[in-house]
Scaffold this active site. Sequence first.
Site, PDB file in Angstrom:
ATOM      1  N   SER A 261       1.022  -1.368  -0.233  1.00 57.36           N
ATOM      2  CA  SER A 261       0.012  -0.101   0.216  1.00 57.36           C
ATOM      3  C   SER A 261       0.928   1.591  -0.076  1.00 57.36           C
ATOM      4  O   SER A 261       1.470   1.380  -0.726  1.00 57.36           O
ATOM      5  CB  SER A 261      -1.279  -0.040   1.279  1.00 57.36           C
ATOM      6  OG  SER A 261      -1.440   1.115   1.291  1.00 57.36           O
TER       7      SER A 261
ATOM      8  N   TYR B 146      -5.896   7.530  -6.124  1.00 55.71           N
ATOM      9  CA  TYR B 146      -4.993   6.716  -5.957  1.00 55.71           C
ATOM     10  C   TYR B 146      -5.662   6.812  -4.368  1.00 55.71           C
ATOM     11  O   TYR B 146      -5.421   5.100  -4.660  1.00 55.71           O
ATOM     12  CB  TYR B 146      -3.557   6.884  -5.566  1.00 55.71           C
ATOM     13  CG  TYR B 146      -2.438   6.467  -5.239  1.00 55.71           C
ATOM     14  CD1 TYR B 146      -1.748   5.187  -6.078  1.00 55.71           C
ATOM     15  CD2 TYR B 146      -1.705   6.633  -4.215  1.00 55.71           C
ATOM     16  CE1 TYR B 146      -1.011   4.792  -5.972  1.00 55.71           C
ATOM     17  CE2 TYR B 146      -0.451   5.774  -3.612  1.00 55.71           C
ATOM     18  CZ  TYR B 146      -0.305   5.059  -4.490  1.00 55.71           C
ATOM     19  OH  TYR B 146       0.732   4.356  -4.573  1.00 55.71           O
TER      20      TYR B 146
ATOM     21  N   LYS C 265      -6.338   2.494  -2.388  1.00 54.27           N
ATOM     22  CA  LYS C 265      -5.281   2.312  -1.499  1.00 54.27           C
ATOM     23  C   LYS C 265      -6.068   2.621  -0.441  1.00 54.27           C
ATOM     24  O   LYS C 265      -6.401   1.012   0.695  1.00 54.27           O
ATOM     25  CB  LYS C 265      -4.080   3.570  -1.223  1.00 54.27           C
ATOM     26  CG  LYS C 265      -3.070   3.170  -2.600  1.00 54.27           C
ATOM     27  CD  LYS C 265      -3.027   1.793  -2.479  1.00 54.27           C
ATOM     28  CE  LYS C 265      -1.674   1.487  -3.747  1.00 54.27           C
ATOM     29  NZ  LYS C 265      -1.024   0.282  -3.628  1.00 54.27           N
TER      30      LYS C 265
END
Length: 274
Positions: free
Chosen positions: A133, A147, A151
């Site tokens: 991650s 993004y 994550k």
Amino acid sequence: MSTTWFITGTSSGFGRLLTEQLLERGDRVAATLRRPEALDDLTGYGDRLWVRQLDVTDTDRVRAVVDEAFAELGTIDVIVNNAGYGVFASVEEATDEQVRAVVETNLLGSIHVVRAALPHLRAQGSGRILQVSTAGGQTTYPNFAYYHASKWGIEGFCQTVAAEVRPFGIHLTIVEPGATPTGFGTGLATAPAMPEYDATPAGDTRRALASGAFALPNDPAKIARAMVELVDSGETPLRLPLGQDTYDDVRADLRARLAEHEAHERVARSVAAG
């Protein structure tokens, strides 16, 4: 005794570094990547390097490659979900295609790999999953909203999976590297900047990245080594922060969230039934 690893996204960055370090010390690596020719310089390791083409957004191909790896290599000790895609743009600037790509790669792609591997890991009664991650899996930075969405999503998925599979002897750790010069930044998808965001935090972050002022304080080889050392140690934390920036930023964010959470205790409890 050598360990067998299955790693996605091995053409560059952490995936490539892990592959090199593991082969050098005598482990076996099932290396998957979209362009297998990127590993042509590692053919000297013989049958300790098993290479297959894989785009993690292709669900059927994920299942086929994972099944093939277990069938040909036998026990696989560690699954490393490393393949990733980044979009650097404000929420309004990114295209629909970019939004879809980051979610399909970082979230759905990682989910597909875990789902494909779990039946095999359960059957062998052991195994480790390392989900790569980022600090951005628990905190946020301007221009990385999509993004972060992927994550934060995969971290929630993995935290649930870790609890579900521990009774089978399977352990999952979310690895959270900080900002690191792996080439990921230069490969970020971008979009034309909207002038409306120029005087906002999104504009500030864009200028910092363009000028080189955006700090990349971590050593990628050391991060890869820390992942290997974690497996060697036998420790099984749910999360492993790697980088002073990760440690500091996530700690500050968690403290702020806890303070805000506690500030609303009265109203939270006031809505109880009865």
